[in-house]
Scaffold this active site. Structure first.
Site, PDB file in Angstrom:
ATOM      1  N   ALA A  46      58.351  -6.124 167.304  1.00 27.32           N
ATOM      2  CA  ALA A  46      59.699  -7.500 166.834  1.00 27.32           C
ATOM      3  C   ALA A  46      60.869  -6.828 166.164  1.00 27.32           C
ATOM      4  O   ALA A  46      60.349  -6.393 164.908  1.00 27.32           O
ATOM      5  CB  ALA A  46      59.035  -8.269 166.565  1.00 27.32           C
ATOM      6  N   LYS A 106      57.235  -6.075 148.847  1.00 28.91           N
ATOM      7  CA  LYS A 106      57.215  -6.441 147.123  1.00 28.91           C
ATOM      8  C   LYS A 106      57.622  -7.780 147.496  1.00 28.91           C
ATOM      9  O   LYS A 106      57.581  -8.488 146.407  1.00 28.91           O
ATOM     10  CB  LYS A 106      57.390  -5.532 146.432  1.00 28.91           C
ATOM     11  CG  LYS A 106      58.947  -4.598 146.741  1.00 28.91           C
ATOM     12  CD  LYS A 106      59.688  -3.738 146.075  1.00 28.91           C
ATOM     13  CE  LYS A 106      61.336  -3.405 146.098  1.00 28.91           C
ATOM     14  NZ  LYS A 106      60.480  -2.855 147.816  1.00 28.91           N
ATOM     15  N   GLU A 130      49.214  -2.119 149.954  1.00 29.37           N
ATOM     16  CA  GLU A 130      49.219  -0.623 149.078  1.00 29.37           C
ATOM     17  C   GLU A 130      51.121  -0.510 148.953  1.00 29.37           C
ATOM     18  O   GLU A 130      51.319   0.514 148.330  1.00 29.37           O
ATOM     19  CB  GLU A 130      48.420   0.036 150.073  1.00 29.37           C
ATOM     20  CG  GLU A 130      47.877   1.120 149.130  1.00 29.37           C
ATOM     21  CD  GLU A 130      48.026   1.483 147.844  1.00 29.37           C
ATOM     22  OE1 GLU A 130      48.295   1.690 146.365  1.00 29.37           O
ATOM     23  OE2 GLU A 130      46.355   1.254 147.969  1.00 29.37           O
ATOM     24  N   GLY A 188      71.949   8.733 150.044  1.00 25.70           N
ATOM     25  CA  GLY A 188      71.497   8.067 150.957  1.00 25.70           C
ATOM     26  C   GLY A 188      69.628   7.865 149.893  1.00 25.70           C
ATOM     27  O   GLY A 188      69.502   6.671 150.345  1.00 25.70           O
ATOM     28  N   GLU A 191      71.385   2.172 147.734  1.00 26.62           N
ATOM     29  CA  GLU A 191      72.059   1.555 148.708  1.00 26.62           C
ATOM     30  C   GLU A 191      73.440   0.977 148.175  1.00 26.62           C
ATOM     31  O   GLU A 191      74.269   1.602 146.589  1.00 26.62           O
ATOM     32  CB  GLU A 191      71.399   0.541 149.248  1.00 26.62           C
ATOM     33  CG  GLU A 191      70.001  -0.086 149.575  1.00 26.62           C
ATOM     34  CD  GLU A 191      69.855   0.279 151.172  1.00 26.62           C
ATOM     35  OE1 GLU A 191      70.806   0.503 151.409  1.00 26.62           O
ATOM     36  OE2 GLU A 191      68.855   0.787 151.186  1.00 26.62           O
ATOM     37  N   LYS A 206      57.473  -5.298 141.484  1.00 29.00           N
ATOM     38  CA  LYS A 206      56.334  -4.155 141.901  1.00 29.00           C
ATOM     39  C   LYS A 206      55.439  -4.325 140.296  1.00 29.00           C
ATOM     40  O   LYS A 206      54.682  -4.357 140.328  1.00 29.00           O
ATOM     41  CB  LYS A 206      57.305  -3.093 141.260  1.00 29.00           C
ATOM     42  CG  LYS A 206      56.974  -2.642 143.241  1.00 29.00           C
ATOM     43  CD  LYS A 206      58.088  -1.064 142.810  1.00 29.00           C
ATOM     44  CE  LYS A 206      58.853  -0.695 144.425  1.00 29.00           C
ATOM     45  NZ  LYS A 206      59.300   0.164 144.469  1.00 29.00           N
TER      46      LYS A 206
END
Length: 437
Positions: A46, A106, A130, A188, A191, A206
């Protein structure tokens, strides 16, 4: 070829990680079937835009914009869309339809984890995540399963690769924050809008997940103290290096004494730039890598190290969860719920005790050091080391770098305010905590 039971796998999202998951599922299908004891059939992917460019060559007929139709009838749903909505709605639909779910989200787990885990408990499904805390590093299973019989005392994690890359280059090259951030964006690693990384939001999410697992307590995201790295400059790096430290953005989760609590224990969860001794294992984590350092009562010190991000690396953790989900389907039975029954209070950072490095610019005249030492003593902050230098080209201003013994955060904060208002301190340059003792 063994005739395995066929399990239908639906994938939501085909970004950097999702594309790699789909590609690996197709390329290594036979091997994964042997490991899982079931054939994993990718029935669809999707996406929001069917025509968007993809990092891997996947059959166009796999793609759809109708996520809900994919979810219905799937045995395993992999959510790699990111964000809160519609990911939350889709995960709840998958769970309520009887599917196990795998996610690397997260932000979703840090804000809606209890709701999602409760929904899974109601129907006997399992949530696997995980890849949500440290990319490819296996840390969720060790905390949830391997250390379930132990008492985790403390976790210190470098859990954001962008900030570690920036701080590592600043330390090695003597570069300024803005210059390295620009390079990280060009490469890269960061962002265009790097706020989530450099202001500590990603690491805080996290930290909430890791603390919830380690201390069997639901930790809401707004209980995590958060500071970013935008204030770190070359002068602070130089002072840290001179004192034998390196600056790292740390997620720190630990048990502390709680005299007013029923159990006598509480937990602190916080994210901030901290000084780490160069002999500590976390000081050797370079570039965009991540590491989680766990201190347990019986197991002692453990460190988990590796790639904290990257499409194919994170896909490794996702596929490990997919294999686990397939094995559970074959074995049958209800999913194992999250353990949050300890229900320990999460305390404000003011209750934390640690060491500090305080850098001040003061009037370069007789008696100033004695005044500063008196203010610190009155505030119950004990001096361990002091170094004085001339502050830049101004001969009338001196710079004091003060290392403290352990002090309570609230005492330290109030003392720094008194220093700033004392009349002899021109500027409080920085206050950094020292972690890893």
């Amino acid at each position: 070829m063994t005739d395995y039971r066929r399990l239908r796998v639906a994938l939501l999202g085909a970004g950097a990680v999702g594309s790699q998951v789909a590609s690996l599922l197709r390329r290594h299908g036979d091997e994964l079937a042997d490991r899982a004891g079931a054939t994993l059939e990718l029935v669809g992917i999707a996406v929001r835009d069917l025509d968007a460019p993809r990092e891997t060559d996947l059959p166009k007929e796999l793609f759809t914009t109708d996520a809900e139709s994919l979810i219905v009838g799937a045995d395993i749903v992999i959510e790699l869309m990111g964000g809160i909505e519609p990911a939350r709605t889709y995960l709840l639909q998958a769970i309520n339809s009887g599917a196990d779910v795998v996610t690397a989200n997260k932000a979703l787990l840090a804000t809606h984890g209890p709701e999602i885990f409760d929904a899974a408990d109601q129907v006997g499904a399992q949530v696997y995540y995980e890849a949500a805390a440290a990319g490819a590093i296996p840390i969720i299973r060790p905390l949830r399963d391997s250390l379930a019989g132990d008492r985790v005392q403390r976790i210190m994690g470098i859990v954001n690769g962008t900030t570690n890359y920036i701080l590592d280059r600043m330390d090695k090259e003597g570069a300024e924050f803005a210059d390295v951030l620009a390079d990280a964006q060009a490469l890269g690693y960061a962002e265009a809008d790097s706020t989530a990384d450099v202001e500590g939001y990603d690491a805080a999410q996290k930290a909430a997940i890791l603390a919830s697992l380690a201390f069997h307590t639901a930790v809401p995201l707004d209980a995590v103290h958060r500071e970013g790295i935008t204030r770190i400059d070359k002068a602070m790096m130089d002072a840290a290096r001179h004192a034998g430290y390196v600056v790292k953005l740390l997620a720190v989760c630990e048990r502390i004494a709680d005299d007013g609590g029923a159990t006598g224990e509480a937990i602190s969860v916080r994210v901030y730039p901290a000084l780490v001794d160069r002999e500590h294992p976390l000081a050797t984590v370079h570039g965009a890598n991540n590491a989680v350092f766990v201190q347990a009562e019986a197991a002692g010190n453990l460190m988990f190290y590796g790639a904290g991000a990257g499409g194919v690396q994170t896909a490794s953790a996702v596929l490990g969860d997919v294999v686990s989900a397939a094995r559970r389907h074959i074995a049958g039975g209800v999913g194992v719920g999250e353990s949050t029954r300890a229900n320990l209070p999460v305390v404000d950072i003011g209750r934390v005790t640690t060491r500090y490095q305080i850098t001040l610019e003061v009037d370069d005249q007789a008696g100033v050091l004695a005044t500063v030492a008196g203010i610190l003593s009155d505030g119950r902050v004990s001096i361990a080391t002091v170094e004085q230098t001339v502050a830049g080209e101004d001969a009338d201003i001196a710079r004091l770098v003060i290392g403290t013994h352990k002090a309570r955060e609230q005492d330290l904060s109030e003392t720094v305010e008194r220093l700033a208002a004392s009349g002899v301190v021109e500027r409080v340059v920085s206050v950094l905590r020292v972690e890893g003792d």
